[in-house]
Design an enzyme around this catalytic site. Structure first.
Site, PDB file in Angstrom:
ATOM      1  N   GLU A  13      11.122  -6.319   9.026  1.00 51.32           N
ATOM      2  CA  GLU A  13      11.232  -6.576  10.721  1.00 51.32           C
ATOM      3  C   GLU A  13      11.376  -7.709  10.684  1.00 51.32           C
ATOM      4  O   GLU A  13      12.533  -7.748  12.363  1.00 51.32           O
ATOM      5  CB  GLU A  13       9.889  -6.031  10.689  1.00 51.32           C
ATOM      6  CG  GLU A  13       9.963  -4.399  10.635  1.00 51.32           C
ATOM      7  CD  GLU A  13       9.237  -3.465   9.503  1.00 51.32           C
ATOM      8  OE1 GLU A  13       8.571  -5.420   8.484  1.00 51.32           O
ATOM      9  OE2 GLU A  13       9.745  -2.889   8.446  1.00 51.32           O
ATOM     10  N   ARG A  17      17.347   6.459   5.053  1.00 53.31           N
ATOM     11  CA  ARG A  17      18.026   5.875   3.710  1.00 53.31           C
ATOM     12  C   ARG A  17      18.839   6.519   3.066  1.00 53.31           C
ATOM     13  O   ARG A  17      20.602   5.052   3.102  1.00 53.31           O
ATOM     14  CB  ARG A  17      16.504   5.917   2.978  1.00 53.31           C
ATOM     15  CG  ARG A  17      15.390   4.931   2.935  1.00 53.31           C
ATOM     16  CD  ARG A  17      14.481   4.707   2.502  1.00 53.31           C
ATOM     17  NE  ARG A  17      13.028   4.397   3.011  1.00 53.31           N
ATOM     18  CZ  ARG A  17      12.592   3.268   2.336  1.00 53.31           C
ATOM     19  NH1 ARG A  17      13.041   2.973   1.357  1.00 53.31           N
ATOM     20  NH2 ARG A  17      11.139   3.248   2.472  1.00 53.31           N
ATOM     21  N   ASP A  38       5.956   2.905  15.180  1.00 57.91           N
ATOM     22  CA  ASP A  38       6.786   2.170  15.705  1.00 57.91           C
ATOM     23  C   ASP A  38       8.612   2.239  15.901  1.00 57.91           C
ATOM     24  O   ASP A  38       8.938   1.819  17.076  1.00 57.91           O
ATOM     25  CB  ASP A  38       7.593   0.954  14.444  1.00 57.91           C
ATOM     26  CG  ASP A  38       7.558   2.069  12.862  1.00 57.91           C
ATOM     27  OD1 ASP A  38       7.131   3.152  13.450  1.00 57.91           O
ATOM     28  OD2 ASP A  38       7.600   1.315  11.901  1.00 57.91           O
TER      29      ASP A  38
HETATM   30  C1  DMJ Z   1      12.097   0.854   7.334  1.00 54.67           C
HETATM   31  O1  DMJ Z   1      12.203   1.577   5.771  1.00 54.67           O
HETATM   32  C2  DMJ Z   1      12.218   1.197   7.715  1.00 54.67           C
HETATM   33  O2  DMJ Z   1      12.501  -0.334   8.671  1.00 54.67           O
HETATM   34  C3  DMJ Z   1      10.971   1.666   8.680  1.00 54.67           C
HETATM   35  O3  DMJ Z   1      11.587   2.142  10.027  1.00 54.67           O
HETATM   36  C4  DMJ Z   1       9.907   0.723   8.095  1.00 54.67           C
HETATM   37  N1  DMJ Z   1       9.759   0.573   6.908  1.00 54.67           N
HETATM   38  C5  DMJ Z   1      10.164   0.105   6.245  1.00 54.67           C
HETATM   39  C6  DMJ Z   1      10.911  -1.251   6.198  1.00 54.67           C
HETATM   40  O4  DMJ Z   1       9.509  -2.278   6.025  1.00 54.67           O
END
Ligand code: DMJ
Length: 722
Positions: free
Chosen positions: A578, A236, A381
């Site tokens: 997503e 972030r 993920d």
């Molecule tokens: C985000 O902070 C990023 O995409 C992360 O990889 C997974 N989840 C959140 C949003 O859902």
């Protein structure tokens, strides 16, 4: 006034501008092991305690070098006025300043937006009301005005941001219902401001960019004695700063920046902050194995094991920091950034896990995995996402990551892809106890990044029509696109399945017993066999099924709905990105408007059900006379957007929290989905896992992946039935 994509964008055929390259290139004298720019020797920067030493030396009094290599301090450009002239000069300067500010302010397109944005909340509310009218429901526009639709996304962003800016400016968290902010660490770390910054650039919200920039310059400091998440801070904050640097230097028309005047935030601000932060985060990688600790103390740069999960880090978290550190290494010439994150990839790959699928926990000290839980949802993920994106980031020069991605995708198809009982929806399931134990037909919202990422991997970001002409195109790529479409449809179904049209956090699916696995149904598929040239049954799979609209069934419970189970504890919706993210990739790559239309429906559901609405009751004296009906009506406006505790009921149960990824990701992906396909071209960028776009570049010198995979045993890729 609506935003037009700039017409005079320079040629970006090389996404890394040559100017930028030479600007930041380290001099030979300083480029000694990648640390010279900090005036440190290698020995000073190694070992667990070295992070603290590095920082205290780096920021201490003895510092005689700039924050990163080859970037000189800026000497004042003006000489001091002579004493006798000073007062006159002050008056003249003051007049000039007033005139300049007036001209500048009046000429800014964004100012007009700000002015009109005072009414935006009310307009948005009226628009939401109009969506429910019969006329609107039956209206079939001849031509869809996507430009107008993306302006709506911008309006939603503006209302979300302005609410935050008004009530919680500088705070890391925002509760839009109680209008309160909260810091995550003592003085805050710019969680919302930095994460949202590049979305504002993309939306050309220049005055808000300037506000954010001023705050970053004046208030953001990282030398705080506090633990932060290594991963979240990287994706972030570091990702946000780097992307701000990339966008503001590559698309200056989108995000004009002021000069490097002394004392004002100049063009180097983002990269200076990014370098400062990255140096602090580096301490997290100083474990015995090189796998980063889950947390790190920002002041001391000492890594800290997770307080939960037996001290293990999440696999996704440890392996999804590479794009950010590699780009920073490219910008600064500092190999240390590259090497720290590259090492992690070797540690995980050396363990030769079956079919490239990894358990979701890993110990930083030993580098060994913990447990056998395998999934592409939480904690798993973005490991997979960053495989293909690392390959693309370095302009396909490093086949090792393509090989790892291909292997993992085959593993996914072989062990995790199954079909639902009634409607044959394609499900990406989990293996909580290992690949040879029971399948759990459950999808976190998080796994919906995968359809888009598969399509990205198949074409490299090129439109399908172009990619298909490439000599590398074959049945395997066709199957990848098919799989991406199937999974996209399932993710869309999870939205349609709820009362609000917004997906729950987790969805379970009805499958046969035993489940019908892709590996059993399509054993000759190129995705399972790894044989990239043989056409298979899978390729001819019932395409009608994919294009059949889910919402068109007449019967009360359409068959696909019978396949979906939502558990009471999973009905929350955090405004996650997503599915919007995948729709963006699917539209860019296939050009199929269906994905934009799905996105538009989703977006409307978000606006309708996550809006925080305020209503002013008219005071009695407002009504001028008894016939003045308008002034008697209560006036409502949207003042923010919030997560939901229950998205499966209307009206939904709200949660009073706006996640920063609502601004950083969800709204950005909607905006890009409704933009022209060549706006921020996909083939020149990689988006990090927090939707921060970074450039692709060619690796060179020390900044390369210099490791090889252990030779894999030739396995029979044909799966055994389980
Ligand atoms: C985000 O902070 C990023 O995409 C992360 O990889 C997974 N989840 C959140 C949003 O859902």
């Amino acid at each position: 006034m609506s935003f037009q994509p700039p017409q005079n964008i320079p040629s970006f055929s090389s996404s890394q501008r040559p100017l930028e390259d030479s600007y930041w290139r380290p001099s030979a004298a300083k480029n000694n092991g990648g640390l010279g720019g900090y005036g440190l020797s290698k020995s000073q920067s190694s070992g667990v305690g070295s992070g603290a030493r590095r920082l205290s030396t780096f920021f201490g009094r003895g510092r005689d070098l700039p924050m990163y290599k080859d970037k000189p301090y800026f000497a004042p450009r003006r000489t001091a006025p002579k004493r006798v002239q000073r007062q006159v000069l002050y008056v003249i300067a003051g007049l000039f300043l007033i005139a300049f500010v007036w001209v500048w302010f009046a000429s800014r397109e964004d100012v007009r937006n700000v002015r009109s944005s005072t009414a935006t909340g009310e307009e948005l509310w009226n628009w939401v009301q109009s969506l429910d009218s019969e006329a609107e429901k039956t209206k079939k526009p001849k031509r869809i005005d996507w430009e107008a639709r993306r302006e709506k996304v911008k309006d939603v962003f503006v209302v979300s941001w302005d609410g935050y800016a008004k009530h919680a400016w500088g705070y890391d968290e925002y509760r839009p219902i109680s209008k309160k902010g909260r810091h995550m660490i003592e003085d805050g770390m710019g969680w919302i401001i930095v994460d949202a910054l590049d979305t504002m650039m993309i939306m050309n919200l220049t005055s808000r960019v300037q506000d954010a920039r001023d705050w970053i310059h004046n208030s953001l400091r990282y030398n705080q004695d506090h633990d932060v998440s290594t991963f979240e801070t990287t994706i972030r904050m570091l990702g946000g700063l780097l992307s701000a640097h990339y966008l503001s230097t590559t698309y200056p028309q989108l995000a004009p920046i002021s000069d490097d005047d002394v004392g004002s935030p100049g063009e180097d601000l983002y990269i200076e902050k990014a370098t400062d932060l990255a140096d602090r985060l580096l301490g997290a990688f100083e474990s015995r194995s090189g796998v980063p600790y889950a947390s790190v103390n920002l002041n001391t740069s000492v890594g800290i094991p997770s307080h939960a999960d037996g001290g293990a880090s999440s696999t996704a978290e440890a392996t999804s920091v590479q794009l950010e550190f590699k780009y920073l290494a490219k910008l600064t010439g500092e190999a240390e950034y590259w090497e720290a994150v590259e090492k992690v990839m070797k540690v995980v790959d050396d363990q030769e896990r079956e079919d490239g699928l990894l358990p979701i926990f890993i110990y930083a000290d030993t580098g060994q995995f913990r447990g056998e839980n395998i999934r592409l949802g939480s904690r798993g993920d973005s490991y997979y996402e960053y495989l293909i994106k690392q390959y693309l980031q370095t302009s396909k020069q490093e086949p090792i990551y393509k090989e790892m991605w291909d292997e993992a995708l085959m593993g996914i198809c072989k062990h995790l892809i199954t079909y639902t009982k009634h409607a044959n929806l394609t499900v990406l399931a989990e293996r909580p106890d290992g690949l040879h134990r029971a399948l759990l037909p459950k999808m976190d919202h998080l796994v919906c990044f995968l359809p888009g990422t598969i399509a990205l991997g198949a074409t490299g970001g090129l439109p399908l029509s172009v990619a298909k002409k490439s000599p590398d195109w074959g049945p395997r790529q066709d199957e990848e696109i098919l799989l991406a479409k199937e999974l996209m449809k399932t993710c869309w179904a999870t939205y349609l399945a709820t009362a609000t049209g917004l997906a729950p956090e987790i969805t379970y699916f009805e499958v046969d017993d035993p489940p019908r696995m892709m590996a059993d149904v399509y054993p000759d598929s190129a995705l399972i066999k790894g044989d990239k040239d043989q056409p298979s049954k899978y390729k001819q799979k019932d395409l009608d099924l994919i294009s059949q609209p889910l919402d068109a069934a007449d019967d009360e419970t359409p068959s696909w709905k019978k396949d979906i189970n939502i558990h009471a504890q999973d009905v929350h919706n955090l405004q996650r990105p997503e599915t919007a993210e995948s729709l963006f990739y699917m539209y860019r790559i296939t050009g199929d408007e269906m994905y934009r239309n799905w996105g538009w429906e989703m977006f409307k559901s978000f606006v309708k059900h996550t809006a925080v609405v305020e209503t002013d009751e008219p005071s009695p004296h407002e009504a001028k006379d008894d016939n003045d009906d308008e002034s008697k009506k209560p006036r409502s406006r949207i003042v923010g957007f919030t997560s939901l505790s229950n998205a499966n009921i209307v009206p939904p149960v709200t949660r009073d929290n706006m996640e920063s990824f609502w601004l950083a990701e969800t709204l950005k992906y909607f905006y890009l989905l409704f933009s022209d396909r060549d706006f921020i071209p996909l083939e020149e960028t990689v988006f990090n896992t927090e939707a921060h776009p970074l450039p692709r570049f060619k690796p060179s010198g020390d900044l390369k992946t210099r490791w090889e995979r252990k030779p894999r045993q030739k396995k029979n890729l044909q799966t055994e039935s389980e």
